[in-house]
Design a protein around this motif. Structure first.
Motif, PDB file in Angstrom:
ATOM      1  N   LYS A 166       5.491  -2.563  -4.454  1.00  0.00           N
ATOM      2  CA  LYS A 166       5.749  -3.935  -4.896  1.00  0.00           C
ATOM      3  C   LYS A 166       4.900  -4.245  -6.127  1.00  0.00           C
ATOM      4  O   LYS A 166       3.750  -3.840  -6.214  1.00  0.00           O
ATOM      5  CB  LYS A 166       5.465  -4.920  -3.767  1.00  0.00           C
ATOM      6  N   GLY A 167       5.491  -4.956  -7.078  1.00  0.00           N
ATOM      7  CA  GLY A 167       4.784  -5.249  -8.303  1.00  0.00           C
ATOM      8  C   GLY A 167       4.559  -4.009  -9.150  1.00  0.00           C
ATOM      9  O   GLY A 167       3.507  -3.857  -9.768  1.00  0.00           O
ATOM     10  N   MET A 168       5.547  -3.129  -9.191  1.00  0.00           N
ATOM     11  CA  MET A 168       5.422  -1.870  -9.918  1.00  0.00           C
ATOM     12  C   MET A 168       6.710  -1.600 -10.676  1.00  0.00           C
ATOM     13  O   MET A 168       7.796  -1.726 -10.128  1.00  0.00           O
ATOM     14  CB  MET A 168       5.119  -0.722  -8.947  1.00  0.00           C
ATOM     15  N   ARG A 169       6.586  -1.261 -11.962  1.00  0.00           N
ATOM     16  CA  ARG A 169       7.754  -0.962 -12.788  1.00  0.00           C
ATOM     17  C   ARG A 169       7.440   0.170 -13.750  1.00  0.00           C
ATOM     18  O   ARG A 169       6.384   0.185 -14.383  1.00  0.00           O
ATOM     19  CB  ARG A 169       8.192  -2.189 -13.611  1.00  0.00           C
ATOM     20  N   ARG A 170       8.361   1.101 -13.877  1.00  0.00           N
ATOM     21  CA  ARG A 170       8.286   2.117 -14.934  1.00  0.00           C
ATOM     22  C   ARG A 170       8.995   1.558 -16.152  1.00  0.00           C
ATOM     23  O   ARG A 170      10.113   1.034 -16.047  1.00  0.00           O
ATOM     24  CB  ARG A 170       8.952   3.410 -14.472  1.00  0.00           C
ATOM     25  N   VAL A 171       8.357   1.652 -17.317  1.00  0.00           N
ATOM     26  CA  VAL A 171       8.915   1.103 -18.545  1.00  0.00           C
ATOM     27  C   VAL A 171       9.060   2.237 -19.549  1.00  0.00           C
ATOM     28  O   VAL A 171       8.088   2.934 -19.862  1.00  0.00           O
ATOM     29  CB  VAL A 171       8.019  -0.013 -19.128  1.00  0.00           C
ATOM     30  N   GLU A 172      10.273   2.410 -20.060  1.00  0.00           N
ATOM     31  CA  GLU A 172      10.560   3.533 -20.944  1.00  0.00           C
ATOM     32  C   GLU A 172      10.340   3.209 -22.415  1.00  0.00           C
ATOM     33  O   GLU A 172      10.073   4.089 -23.225  1.00  0.00           O
ATOM     34  CB  GLU A 172      12.019   3.981 -20.755  1.00  0.00           C
ATOM     35  N   ARG A 173      10.471   1.906 -22.785  1.00  0.00           N
ATOM     36  CA  ARG A 173      10.379   1.560 -24.205  1.00  0.00           C
ATOM     37  C   ARG A 173       9.778   0.173 -24.369  1.00  0.00           C
ATOM     38  O   ARG A 173       9.827  -0.655 -23.459  1.00  0.00           O
ATOM     39  CB  ARG A 173      11.752   1.635 -24.872  1.00  0.00           C
ATOM     40  N   ALA A 174       9.226  -0.068 -25.551  1.00  0.00           N
ATOM     41  CA  ALA A 174       8.512  -1.314 -25.815  1.00  0.00           C
ATOM     42  C   ALA A 174       9.408  -2.534 -25.640  1.00  0.00           C
ATOM     43  O   ALA A 174       8.943  -3.595 -25.206  1.00  0.00           O
ATOM     44  CB  ALA A 174       7.928  -1.277 -27.222  1.00  0.00           C
ATOM     45  N   ALA A 175      10.688  -2.408 -25.964  1.00  0.00           N
ATOM     46  CA  ALA A 175      11.587  -3.556 -25.890  1.00  0.00           C
ATOM     47  C   ALA A 175      11.729  -4.100 -24.473  1.00  0.00           C
ATOM     48  O   ALA A 175      12.065  -5.275 -24.283  1.00  0.00           O
ATOM     49  CB  ALA A 175      12.960  -3.172 -26.435  1.00  0.00           C
ATOM     50  N   ASP A 176      11.472  -3.267 -23.472  1.00  0.00           N
ATOM     51  CA  ASP A 176      11.631  -3.692 -22.078  1.00  0.00           C
ATOM     52  C   ASP A 176      10.325  -4.129 -21.435  1.00  0.00           C
ATOM     53  O   ASP A 176      10.311  -4.546 -20.276  1.00  0.00           O
ATOM     54  CB  ASP A 176      12.219  -2.525 -21.245  1.00  0.00           C
ATOM     55  N   GLN A 185       4.610  -9.269 -12.298  1.00  0.00           N
ATOM     56  CA  GLN A 185       3.624 -10.301 -11.987  1.00  0.00           C
ATOM     57  C   GLN A 185       4.170 -11.309 -10.980  1.00  0.00           C
ATOM     58  O   GLN A 185       3.432 -11.754 -10.094  1.00  0.00           O
ATOM     59  CB  GLN A 185       3.171 -10.994 -13.273  1.00  0.00           C
ATOM     60  N   ARG A 186       5.444 -11.650 -11.074  1.00  0.00           N
ATOM     61  CA  ARG A 186       6.035 -12.546 -10.072  1.00  0.00           C
ATOM     62  C   ARG A 186       6.002 -11.911  -8.694  1.00  0.00           C
ATOM     63  O   ARG A 186       5.634 -12.540  -7.696  1.00  0.00           O
ATOM     64  CB  ARG A 186       7.483 -12.884 -10.447  1.00  0.00           C
ATOM     65  N   GLU A 187       6.427 -10.647  -8.636  1.00  0.00           N
ATOM     66  CA  GLU A 187       6.476  -9.941  -7.357  1.00  0.00           C
ATOM     67  C   GLU A 187       5.073  -9.759  -6.782  1.00  0.00           C
ATOM     68  O   GLU A 187       4.859  -9.908  -5.569  1.00  0.00           O
ATOM     69  CB  GLU A 187       7.145  -8.583  -7.571  1.00  0.00           C
ATOM     70  N   GLY A 193      -0.682 -12.494  -3.686  1.00  0.00           N
ATOM     71  CA  GLY A 193      -1.454 -13.665  -4.090  1.00  0.00           C
ATOM     72  C   GLY A 193      -2.169 -13.499  -5.407  1.00  0.00           C
ATOM     73  O   GLY A 193      -2.947 -14.375  -5.810  1.00  0.00           O
ATOM     74  N   SER A 194      -1.946 -12.405  -6.115  1.00  0.00           N
ATOM     75  CA  SER A 194      -2.574 -12.159  -7.415  1.00  0.00           C
ATOM     76  C   SER A 194      -1.567 -11.504  -8.332  1.00  0.00           C
ATOM     77  O   SER A 194      -0.858 -10.576  -7.926  1.00  0.00           O
ATOM     78  CB  SER A 194      -3.800 -11.243  -7.264  1.00  0.00           C
ATOM     79  N   ASP A 195      -1.494 -11.974  -9.590  1.00  0.00           N
ATOM     80  CA  ASP A 195      -0.549 -11.383 -10.541  1.00  0.00           C
ATOM     81  C   ASP A 195      -1.231 -10.441 -11.531  1.00  0.00           C
ATOM     82  O   ASP A 195      -0.645 -10.046 -12.537  1.00  0.00           O
ATOM     83  CB  ASP A 195       0.222 -12.469 -11.285  1.00  0.00           C
ATOM     84  N   LYS A 608      16.055 -15.676  -1.550  1.00  0.00           N
ATOM     85  CA  LYS A 608      15.673 -16.847  -2.328  1.00  0.00           C
ATOM     86  C   LYS A 608      15.975 -16.604  -3.799  1.00  0.00           C
ATOM     87  O   LYS A 608      15.663 -15.541  -4.344  1.00  0.00           O
ATOM     88  CB  LYS A 608      14.176 -17.116  -2.129  1.00  0.00           C
ATOM     89  N   VAL A 609      16.604 -17.563  -4.455  1.00  0.00           N
ATOM     90  CA  VAL A 609      16.868 -17.479  -5.891  1.00  0.00           C
ATOM     91  C   VAL A 609      15.570 -17.816  -6.615  1.00  0.00           C
ATOM     92  O   VAL A 609      15.027 -18.915  -6.448  1.00  0.00           O
ATOM     93  CB  VAL A 609      17.985 -18.450  -6.312  1.00  0.00           C
ATOM     94  N   ILE A 610      15.051 -16.875  -7.385  1.00  0.00           N
ATOM     95  CA  ILE A 610      13.767 -17.139  -8.046  1.00  0.00           C
ATOM     96  C   ILE A 610      13.895 -17.321  -9.560  1.00  0.00           C
ATOM     97  O   ILE A 610      12.970 -17.830 -10.198  1.00  0.00           O
ATOM     98  CB  ILE A 610      12.735 -16.047  -7.733  1.00  0.00           C
ATOM     99  N   SER A 611      15.037 -16.945 -10.152  1.00  0.00           N
ATOM    100  CA  SER A 611      15.242 -17.249 -11.567  1.00  0.00           C
ATOM    101  C   SER A 611      16.727 -17.160 -11.900  1.00  0.00           C
ATOM    102  O   SER A 611      17.475 -16.405 -11.268  1.00  0.00           O
ATOM    103  CB  SER A 611      14.438 -16.302 -12.468  1.00  0.00           C
ATOM    104  N   LEU A 612      17.136 -17.933 -12.889  1.00  0.00           N
ATOM    105  CA  LEU A 612      18.498 -17.917 -13.407  1.00  0.00           C
ATOM    106  C   LEU A 612      18.417 -17.685 -14.903  1.00  0.00           C
ATOM    107  O   LEU A 612      17.664 -18.389 -15.604  1.00  0.00           O
ATOM    108  CB  LEU A 612      19.219 -19.232 -13.111  1.00  0.00           C
ATOM    109  N   ALA A 613      19.164 -16.720 -15.410  1.00  0.00           N
ATOM    110  CA  ALA A 613      19.089 -16.361 -16.822  1.00  0.00           C
ATOM    111  C   ALA A 613      20.225 -16.963 -17.630  1.00  0.00           C
ATOM    112  O   ALA A 613      20.315 -16.722 -18.839  1.00  0.00           O
ATOM    113  CB  ALA A 613      19.085 -14.843 -16.983  1.00  0.00           C
ATOM    114  N   VAL A 614      21.123 -17.723 -16.996  1.00  0.00           N
ATOM    115  CA  VAL A 614      22.259 -18.312 -17.690  1.00  0.00           C
ATOM    116  C   VAL A 614      22.425 -19.772 -17.269  1.00  0.00           C
ATOM    117  O   VAL A 614      21.836 -20.217 -16.278  1.00  0.00           O
ATOM    118  CB  VAL A 614      23.562 -17.542 -17.376  1.00  0.00           C
ATOM    119  N   LYS A 615      23.235 -20.488 -18.026  1.00  0.00           N
ATOM    120  CA  LYS A 615      23.588 -21.873 -17.684  1.00  0.00           C
ATOM    121  C   LYS A 615      25.076 -22.060 -17.901  1.00  0.00           C
ATOM    122  O   LYS A 615      25.754 -21.207 -18.512  1.00  0.00           O
ATOM    123  CB  LYS A 615      22.786 -22.854 -18.536  1.00  0.00           C
ATOM    124  N   ALA A 616      25.614 -23.161 -17.383  1.00  0.00           N
ATOM    125  CA  ALA A 616      27.042 -23.427 -17.515  1.00  0.00           C
ATOM    126  C   ALA A 616      27.431 -23.413 -18.989  1.00  0.00           C
ATOM    127  O   ALA A 616      26.751 -23.984 -19.838  1.00  0.00           O
ATOM    128  CB  ALA A 616      27.384 -24.766 -16.875  1.00  0.00           C
TER     129      ALA A 616
END
Length: 669
Positions: A166-176, A185-187, A193-195, A608-616
């Motif tokens: 949990k709270g772990m990601r492999r990142v291949e390129r700077a853009a991501d 950090q959210r996870e 209890g710490s980000d 639980k919905v924790i973020s929405l990236a779009v709007k109507a």
């Protein structure tokens, strides 16, 4: 030894601790939430105390309520299990302040090793090799991005206080990097209890090898050898085995000594695990780097018990009661090979999306030990927190049980694991059992060509393998139908449905959906009493005998088969020696007029919905990330099902939604 302990956890670890405590004559107290009132761990203990509602933050993480339960029931000690409060320094300190023994390390040891960054700094001073990375306190996103560039991609972002992937990601390129950091950090904040995070170079083809350590209050410390936990998905372990394949005695001794030194450096007491990232060198040797220390018992501790013949929970209780370690280092030895498979409620074909639902059927191998069985290591062992009929909820992790096997050799252990997985039948929700069996039979796993990317390397064999043959699946459905008809006839002889006719034969049609494919089968009863199964132009003589408990003996052409078949409404699970399949027997009349709803994005699981990236009004492309849900303590990104325009948002950030709930309605672009 204690008279009574409280177990501040749930599931299989609570059941495991209760079983060992009972053997030692120690009474136990369970705690439970609204979701766990009828759970197996509650029945396993002598007493039980309700501590809150289903969310962990309102129950299993409410340590003040747990301490009140311990004091009210007269418990002298608290066993934290793993997860939840097991590595919480404040909880350990509060136990001591309340006059309770915390069955784990001292708070200062938890503090020293609880932060990955602080632990790495400590190990660096001790001369233990570290993976190149940034382990500082400053978590400014711009700084972390610069450090990632300095380290060089790919990098791994890891929650400093975390574990379990949990709270772990492999990142291949700077853009991501920015999006991955925010998600980590959210996870991490939600789980620990710490980000705070650290960033490290991602080691190519890494192996995850850990050392089990144990220390007592008299200053003695030993290691109980290593475990290989390399086979992982989403940074979470799938299989664990001991000893690690290919480990030389010299490297084992070196890693064991390093682990003991790490434990002694922080004044450790009790069970702990020092984890290393290892990479194989050209000469076959292993180079290792310190990764972290888990200041608790691990999920995979049974494989260490299997190769040493020891009960690590008993060691925990004895050490916590002030007794010395039962054995010295020279008295410890490895015998045989053990492998553990984690059986989880999840869908491997959907990126291991967690699943929920009832265990309509939960059948284990016929000869199995349901607790530690040092006297007969030949038996598979099941550590489980659920019984048939129980439900897997969205509130906690997805593990149903652990299957542990032992053999004189790794090859023998593998054969026993394959047989035990073949005989494990769970129906009612999606599980990874069939996937586990496919992993066991890959070339890489069978030959111990291990690393943390094994599942990705073996993707064609694991995710593109052909399903159970259609004729075998159809034969299972036909055998079940015949058994159901005979049961009805036994209850009411006027309800005979065997298709007997005065002239000619009778034909029954089965409309099946197998993995999204429409398959039509016919079972024809001839006038002479013979039966034939037909799929298209293919025909097989067919006969079936129902053996009870879902089992059927079949003749299909020249083949003799033993199948287990279970019905849950229209869904039918067929288990065969070569594999299994869950299909749908479609009632054409009941589904007449059905049509697939288009332009809808629905929740794939409760959460639980924790973020929405779009709007109507936003235009979106198929596959574009549009929302993030949290379920079973993990984040899951949802993507647009097709090109179009967001017509309406039917949920908001923070909403708790049910599986299948419509979240976003789309219109044509």
């Amino acid at each position: 030894m204690f008279d009574k302990i409280l177990i501040a956890n749930r599931g299989e670890i609570a059941c495991r601790v209760a079983a060992t405590a009972r053997r030692l004559g120690v009474r136990t107290v369970a705690v439970y939430s609204d979701a766990d009132a009828n759970a197996r761990h509650v029945a396993a203990c002598d007493e039980a105390v309700h501590i809150g509602s289903a969310p962990a933050r309102d129950s299993y993480l409410r340590w003040q309520r747990i301490l009140e339960a311990a004091q009210a029931t007269g418990a002298q000690a608290v066993h934290p299990g793993y997860g939840f409060l097991s590595e919480n320094e404040d909880f350990a300190q509060a136990c001591a302040a309340a006059g309770l023994v915390f069955i784990g390390p001292p708070p200062k040891a938890i503090a020293a090793m609880g932060s990955k960054a602080a632990a790495k700094a400590l190990m660096e001073k001790a001369g233990v090799p570290l993976v190149p990375g940034y382990h500082g306190d400053d978590n400014d996103p711009a700084l972390l991005a610069r450090e990632a560039e300095r380290i060089g991609y790919p990098v791994l972002i890891k929650a400093s206080a975390g574990g379990g992937g949990k709270g772990m990601r492999r990142v291949e390129r700077a853009a991501d990097f920015a999006d991955a950091l925010a998600s980590c950090q959210r996870e991490a904040k939600a789980s620990f209890g710490s980000d705070h995070v650290l960033v490290e170079r991602y080691v190519t083809r890494p192996r995850h090898i850990e050392i089990q350590v144990f220390a007592d209050t008299q200053g003695r410390c030993v290691h109980l050898f290593e475990r290989d936990c390399s086979v992982q998905r989403r940074h979470q372990k799938v299989f664990e085995e001991a000893p690690a394949p290919g480990m030389s005695e010299a490297r084992r001794a070196e890693m064991g000594a390093a682990a003991v030194a790490a434990a002694q450096a922080v004044g450790y007491v009790g069970a702990g695990t020092v984890e290393f990232i290892a990479e194989e060198l050209d000469d076959g040797d292993i180079r290792f780097y310190f990764m972290e220390m888990n200041t608790r018992l691990q999920v995979e501790h049974p494989v260490t018990e299997a190769i040493t013949g020891l009960d690590l929970v008993e060691w925990q209780l004895r050490v916590a009661a002030g007794e010395p370690l039962p054995k010295a280092q020279a008295e410890l030895a490895i015998r045989g090979h053990a492998i553990e498979a984690r059986i989880c409620a999840e869908n491997p074909d959907a990126n291991f999306l967690p699943a929920t639902g009832a265990l309509h059927v939960a059948r284990w191998p016929a000869h199995v030990a349901f607790a530690r069985s040092p006297d007969d290591g030949r038996l598979p062992r099941i550590d489980r927190g659920f019984d048939e009929g129980d439900a897997i909820s969205p509130w906690y992790d997805s593990m149903i049980a652990k299957l542990i096997v032992w053999g004189e050799t790794r090859a023998q252990a593998l054969a026993r694991l394959d047989a035990a997985l073949r005989d494990t039948h769970i129906v009612g929700l999606q599980t990874n059992v069939a996937f586990l069996r496919r992993v066991v039979n890959t070339r890489a796993f069978a030959t111990a060509d291990l690393d943390t990317a094994l599942i990705e390397r073996e993707r064609p064999a694991l995710f593109e393998a052909p399903p159970l043959a259609d004729e075998v699946a159809a034969a299972g459905v036909a055998a079940l139908a015949q058994a159901e008809e005979r049961a009805l006839e036994d209850a009411d002889p006027f309800s005979r449905r065997d298709g007997w006719r005065l002239h000619g034969g009778a034909r029954r049609r089965f409309d099946l959906d197998i993995g999204g494919r429409a398959v039509v089968a016919h079972l024809t009863r001839l006038h002479d009493g013979a039966t034939v199964l037909e799929l298209g132009d293919a025909r097989w003589p067919f006969a079936a005998t129902h053996l009870g408990a879902g089992a059927h003996d079949l003749t299909l052409g020249e083949r003799r088969l033993r199948l287990s078949v279970y019905r849950q409404g229209e869904r039918i699970a067929v288990f065969a020696p070569e594999g299994s399949v869950v299909l749908t027997e479609v009632d054409r009349l009941a589904h007449a007029g059905d049509g697939a709803a288009e332009g809808r994005l629905t929740a794939p699981m409760p959460g639980k919905v924790i973020s929405l990236a779009v709007k109507a009004g936003d235009a979106v492309k198929q596959g574009q990330a549009v929302a993030v849900m949290e379920a079973m303590k993990m984040e899951h990104t949802l993507h647009a099902p097709r090109d179009g325009t967001v017509g309406e948002l039917l949920c908001g950030v923070g909403d708790q939604v049910a599986e299948g709930a419509e979240l976003i309605r789309m219109t044509e672009g």
